[in-house]
Design an enzyme around this catalytic site. Sequence first.
Site, PDB file in Angstrom:
ATOM      1  N   ARG A 123       0.853  -1.179   0.000  1.00 44.25           N
ATOM      2  CA  ARG A 123       0.000   0.000   0.000  1.00 44.25           C
ATOM      3  C   ARG A 123       0.888   1.228   0.000  1.00 44.25           C
ATOM      4  NH1 ARG A 123      -3.485  -2.727  -1.679  1.00 44.25           N
ATOM      5  NH2 ARG A 123      -5.537  -3.149  -0.814  1.00 44.25           N
ATOM      6  N   GLU A 176      -3.114   7.550  -4.286  1.00 43.12           N
ATOM      7  CA  GLU A 176      -3.318   7.181  -5.695  1.00 43.12           C
ATOM      8  C   GLU A 176      -4.790   7.346  -6.076  1.00 43.12           C
ATOM      9  OE1 GLU A 176      -1.880   3.005  -5.162  1.00 43.12           O
ATOM     10  OE2 GLU A 176      -3.869   2.421  -5.877  1.00 43.12           O
ATOM     11  N   HIS A 220      -0.849   0.217 -10.047  1.00 41.48           N
ATOM     12  CA  HIS A 220      -1.525  -0.757  -9.164  1.00 41.48           C
ATOM     13  C   HIS A 220      -2.000  -1.989  -9.960  1.00 41.48           C
ATOM     14  CE1 HIS A 220      -3.804  -0.955  -5.068  1.00 41.48           C
ATOM     15  NE2 HIS A 220      -3.502  -2.167  -5.477  1.00 41.48           N
TER      16      HIS A 220
HETATM   17  C1  DGY Z   1      -5.907  -5.918  -3.224  1.00 42.39           C
HETATM   18  O1  DGY Z   1      -6.662  -6.830  -3.580  1.00 42.39           O
HETATM   19  O2  DGY Z   1      -5.823  -5.555  -2.065  1.00 42.39           O
HETATM   20  C2  DGY Z   1      -5.051  -5.280  -4.277  1.00 42.39           C
HETATM   21  O3  DGY Z   1      -4.455  -4.130  -3.866  1.00 42.39           O
HETATM   22  C3  DGY Z   1      -5.793  -5.099  -5.570  1.00 42.39           C
HETATM   23  O4  DGY Z   1      -5.902  -6.350  -6.097  1.00 42.39           O
END
Ligand code: DGY
Length: 323
Positions: free
Chosen positions: A242, A271, A289
């Site tokens: 993250r 983001e 991402h």
């Molecule tokens: C999640 O699933 O947490 C990712 O960041 C996106 O697939």
Amino acid sequence: MSKPRVVVTRKWPAEVETQLKALYDVQLNDNDMPMTADELKQALQTADALLPTVTDLISADILSVESKRAKIIGNFGVGYNNIDINAAKTQGLVVTNTPHVLTDCTADIAMLLLLMSARRASEGDRLIRNQQWTGWRPTHMLGQKVTGKTMGLIGFGRIAQATAKKAHHGFGMKILFYAPSQPAQHIIDELQATRCETVEELLSEANFVSLHCPGGEATRHLINEQRLKLMRPSAHLINTARGDVVDSKALIKALKEGWIAGAGLDVFEGEPAIDPGFLELDNVALLPHLGSATEETRVAMGNRVLENIAAFFAGLEPNDRVV
Ligand code: DGY
């Protein structure tokens, strides 16, 4: 009996939407625009299940809307730091996520970013596109060898372990990890992994540092200026976890001033806005991402949500209940 009503906040893979239409009275989001806070509140008031994703902020304010009909939030994503979990608990809502099915694809992206950063792939691609490549020469664009180097993983859950397996078995890398809890001994043995007592110890020893901790207050700016200064000048930082785990301003300074050699980022603080400081740097590889972004995985994530809500509506415990 009438079908349960479900609201899906973003566009999902077509094959999962077909299932949703067959099973539920479903409100899809064909234009794929994010829903507003008021629309999310209304969804909680009118649907039995809300199916948001990691970019929908489901705050305490939204969750405390009056006259709720919803009983379950089936998040499309393994991370659920987009949802105020304490508020969901207080409101008596069940929350589920989508673990397991995105582990390998996200680990692939961590390795991709590691290789891109070590071997200066983004920079090379830009050079060619800008028609600045003048030909092969012995000292042109030298990066760093990956095979045999040391990878340090901060957080050692499923995705970290999958990344470590690819690094160890595929690239002969030595594995260090830092994690609050002790993983199973067979995993440590398979990877010949060494547990570091502190984040600081790991940062000072690793050639590549890969972040795998959940976001949120507990890990906010875990990687800050002080810790970046502990890394080797030849080291690379990889973030597929993250954005808020890393202090962006400090990382930009570290990359600019050469405290570390490079970084590979798939996630960003705030983001999709990107700190413009990153855009000026050649030694950072940037991805939007993409961790779980394969056709197979996104369909599997959707199916996982379907299984969770089907269990819930059948009066059973959903497999992936987090609250
Ligand atoms: C999640 O699933 O947490 C990712 O960041 C996106 O697939």
